[in-house]
Design an enzyme around this catalytic site. Structure first.
Site, short mmCIF file in Angstrom:
data_model
loop_
_atom_site.label_atom_id
_atom_site.label_comp_id
_atom_site.label_asym_id
_atom_site.label_seq_id
_atom_site.Cartn_x
_atom_site.Cartn_y
_atom_site.Cartn_z
N HIS A 64 1.40 4.35 -2.76
CA HIS A 64 1.78 5.86 -2.46
C HIS A 64 3.06 6.51 -2.90
O HIS A 64 3.16 7.38 -3.85
CB HIS A 64 1.49 6.31 -1.23
CG HIS A 64 0.24 6.20 -0.42
ND1 HIS A 64 -0.66 6.96 -1.06
CD2 HIS A 64 -0.31 5.73 0.52
CE1 HIS A 64 -2.03 6.72 -0.23
NE2 HIS A 64 -1.64 6.11 0.68
N HIS A 78 0.79 -1.25 -0.10
CA HIS A 78 -0.02 0.05 0.06
C HIS A 78 0.95 1.23 -0.06
O HIS A 78 0.91 2.03 -1.00
CB HIS A 78 -0.94 -0.02 1.31
CG HIS A 78 -1.79 1.13 1.36
ND1 HIS A 78 -3.07 1.16 1.13
CD2 HIS A 78 -1.49 2.57 1.58
CE1 HIS A 78 -3.63 2.46 1.52
NE2 HIS A 78 -2.62 3.27 1.73
N GLU A 79 1.81 1.28 0.76
CA GLU A 79 2.76 2.57 0.89
C GLU A 79 3.39 2.79 0.02
O GLU A 79 3.86 3.87 -0.67
CB GLU A 79 3.39 2.54 2.32
CG GLU A 79 2.72 2.51 3.39
CD GLU A 79 1.58 3.53 3.91
OE1 GLU A 79 1.72 4.70 2.94
OE2 GLU A 79 0.62 3.30 4.37
ZN LIG Z 1 -2.81 5.08 2.13
#
Ligand SMILES: [Zn+2]
Length: 734
Positions: free
Chosen positions: A525, A521-522
């Site tokens: 980003h 997830h990170e």
């Molecule tokens: Zn997030």
């Protein structure tokens, strides 16, 4: 597949251009709009700090890639650097304001975007370090500096002369022959001014300044109270029998923690989210689980100096008042205006659409777990502190899967390389380890990142481990913003932060599957930040796109973690190197909808709580006397079951009371419509790396930030609007 809701980074309050952490990453500012910087003719302080030659903020950095010279930056360097940065910004903005030339795009809009570069430089380092390696001195400076920065920002946005210049350029926009990016910057700059109150009368502007200053001040206090409360609690175990159920790695970490606290004969468990969840999931001792649960949920509501209840009620009241001054019914309406959902009503009805099937699923889960309690010969009814524990038992029973079996296949370095592999397959991106460059902590792993054609994209710095001086959660952030103005193509320095417990000496760092998804997830980003090809920081990468869209590129990457052809690459046994057996993969995938009733319910409860606080009209907000009572009544009103708590209680709901997610916590689930639907496109194409789709995704999403409205960007990638069905299906709620 579970979605992550980790802390969005914290909030560099607004004074600076677009400093955003995205939690998920980012620092979002309080107003929700990333914007410009400020103006005033007054000196910053009575006496300007002398330009200290040793202060790294007063020199250019000749480090590799311009990485901040961390070792040379001392706590006492920040204050003079902020003062000088503010001074420089004021001078630049005064120049824009007093320019005798008629306003045009370059001398007003682009000049505002460029103003305050030194202030941005110190703010980014400070904002990051205070989240990853804080101390008392830095915490004191935070309380002091953020309201000052907010004031500087207000001084720009509420300046009549500057606004008239912005308005004049905006009015002439159709005759300026601007390209798409410049037009976007102009429109967003004008919108930022209006939304900050630039068009208000002087009395209203004065009140806006007071409100913003006060909110900025108490946001920081809220976050610090929470950090203190989280750190203050220790569950000290002295009887080995009480460790029953816990994994050896966790016991080792608890022992190491005890030793560091001068309790060599004990085991110490704190309330950081990772430890808390693992303890609640595995500890056989029901009474100790109850103690952890109670302590976790009581944080910042204990009537001591760290109590956040009055603080958060005041924030809600001030936000409501500010919204009304700006012409909106409440804070939610103000916030949602520039988001993909557009109105609070639309966000709420979307949440309720998923809430009902979520509750139904949670009911089924509860009944199945209660059977296990009875089978074990107990006669108690499942309570909040039992849910995690019995959910894990149910998972083991239904899917014959347990963490001890799974974790050796998810060694941290291997998982990271798996994420890199996916980025390479999808976008052609490559990563090369960097040696001998400055880092803020010895565990940080720096990389250079290159595009498919070999073009340098930026520096990526990974800080995966937990420590006491680091805030909880997981997030992405930025040490240097990307920008491509006046012939200077500056590439970003991006970080990913997780909070994985440091393993006992000599042990591998093994992740559970949730942590694997968090890492992906990170990383998503991170790619959004690294791949950006936007010219202006205002709408580059994560911080430049709307809150309910910006989780999409992050959550999209989570889907890849469980794909067989990806697992095959990275999920190798830490000791034997054996690839994870297909049977185990099948189990993990089959188990992916497990406990989704609970997860959906606790998440939506928090989202509804957030909207409820920010749907309040000023008189309603003023009437709230007890924040906890308001919360309980609100939750009862929505029919939240007692066994499932809201993921955050108000006094520790930092996303919304200290971070940039106010009236925006729903954003993760909203973004999930996009990532579920978007990933479905690849599945339908029969290739999770489908080159054509990947190229459109790269161009319209990862490279484009907030270049166009989110629904347009999505359609440009997908070729159609998203539908909600893939989300319900992935959560097993269809
Ligand atoms: Zn997030």
């Amino acid at each position: 597949m579970t979605k992550k809701h980790h802390f969005p980074y914290k909030f560099l309050p607004a004074a600076i251009l677009a400093v955003a952490l995205f939690g998920c990453s980012e620092k979002a500012d309080e107003s929700g709009d990333e914007g410009l910087t400020a103006v005033s003719d007054e000196p910053v302080v009575e006496e300007l700090a002398t330009m200290d030659a040793d202060n790294p903020f007063f020199t250019d950095w000749d480090t590799p890639y311009g990485i901040p010279p961390f070792a040379a930056i001392a706590d006492e360097h920040y204050r003079p650097a902020f003062e000088a940065g503010i001074e420089q910004q004021r001078a630049e903005v005064v120049k824009i304001r007093n320019n005798p030339e008629p306003p045009n795009f370059e001398n007003t809009i682009e000049a505002l975007q460029l103003a305050g570069s030194e202030l941005t430089r110190v703010s980014l380092v400070f904002g990051n370090i205070t989240n990853t390696d804080t101390n008392d001195a830095l915490q004191e400076l935070e309380v002091e500096i953020y309201p000052i920065l907010t004031g500087e920002r207000d001084a720009i946005y509420l300046d009549q002369v500057i606004f008239e210049r912005v308005q004049a350029v905006y009015d002439a926009r159709d005759d300026l022959d601007l390209d798409e990016q410049s037009m976007r910057l102009l429109e967003l700059t004008h919108r930022d001014f209006v939304r900050q109150g630039a068009a208000l009368d002087e009395d209203a502007k004065a009140r806006m300044k007071e409100i913003n200053a006060r909110i900025s001040e108490i946001n920081t206090v809220f976050a610090q109270n929470l950090l203190k409360e989280t750190k203050a609690f220790e569950l000290v175990v002295t009887d080995q029998a009480d460790l029953s159920g816990l994994a050896p790695g966790m016991i080792g970490s608890a022992r190491a923690k005890a030793e560091s606290k001068g309790k060599p004969e004990a085991w110490v468990f704190g309330l950081d989210r990772g430890t808390y969840e693992a303890f609640m999931t595995f500890a056989d001792n029901r009474e100790l689980r109850r103690q952890m649960f109670t302590a976790y949920r009581a944080r910042a509501a204990q009537g001591n100096d760290n109590d956040n209840r009055d603080i958060l009620a005041e924030v809600a009241k001030l936000r409501a008042e500010r919204a009304v001054i700006l012409g909106y019914p409440n804070h939610s309406a103000y916030q949602l205006e520039t988001r993909m959902a557009k109105t609070p009503g639309k966000a709420e009805s979307f949440l309720l659409e998923v809430w009902k099937p979520g509750l139904k699923k949670a009911d089924e889960e509860l009944a199945e777990m209660q059977v296990i309690v009875q089978e074990e010969g107990h006669d108690f009814i499942i309570e909040g502190h039992d849910w995690w524990y019995y959910a894990e038992k149910l998972r083991t029973k239904k899917y014959a899967i347990n963490e001890a079996e799974v974790k050796p296949y998810f060694e941290l370095g291997n998982v990271r390389d798996g994420a890199f592999h996916v980025a390479n397959k999808l976008f052609g991106v490559t990563f090369e380890p960097l040696e001998d460059v400055p880092v803020w902590n010895e565990v940080v792993e720096p990389y250079t990142v290159y595009d498919a054609d070999g073009e340098f994209l930026g520096v990526f710095m990974l800080d995966y481990y937990a420590r006491d001086s680091k805030r909880g959660g997981a997030w992405m952030s930025t040490y240097r913003q990307t920008s491509n103005m006046q012939g200077r193509n500056i590439r970003p320095i991006i970080t990913n932060n997780l909070n994985i417990a440091v393993p006992a000496e000599g042990e591998d760092t093994l992740l559970n599957y949730d942590q694997v998804e968090t890492l992906f997830h990170e990383f998503g980003h991170g790619l959004h930040g690294l791949l950006t090809q936007v010219r202006y920081p205002r709408f580059a990468g994560t911080s430049g796109s709307p809150r309910d869209y910006t989780e999409f590129p992050a959550q999209f990457m989570e889907h890849y973690a469980s794909q067989p052809q990806v697992l095959e690459v990275y999920a190798r046994h830490a000791e034997t190197g054996e690839v994870i057996p297909q049977a185990l993969v099948d189990k993990i995938r089959a188990a992916s909808t497990h406990n989704q009733g609970f997860k959906t319910t606790e998440y939506i409860a928090a989202s509804l709580l957030d909207l409820s606080w920010h749907n309040l009209l000023p008189n309603e907000a003023s009437a709230v006397e007890d924040a906890t009572k308001f919360e309980d009544e609100t939750m009862t009103g929505f029919g939240k079951p007692g066994e499932i708590g809201s993921r955050y209680r108000s006094p520790y709901f930092a996303h919304i009371f200290a971070g940039g997610y106010s009236a925006g916590y729903y954003a993760y689930l909203w973004s999930e419509i996009l990532d579920a639907d978007g990933f479905t496109a690849f599945k339908e194409a029969g290739d999770i790396y489908d080159p054509e789709l990947a190229a459109r995704l790269k161009k319209n999403v990862y490279q484009s930030g907030g270049l166009r409205d989110a629904d347009v960007l999505y359609r440009d990638f997908r070729g159609k609007d998203p539908s909600i069905e893939p989300l319900l299906e992935i959560r097993g709620l269809d």
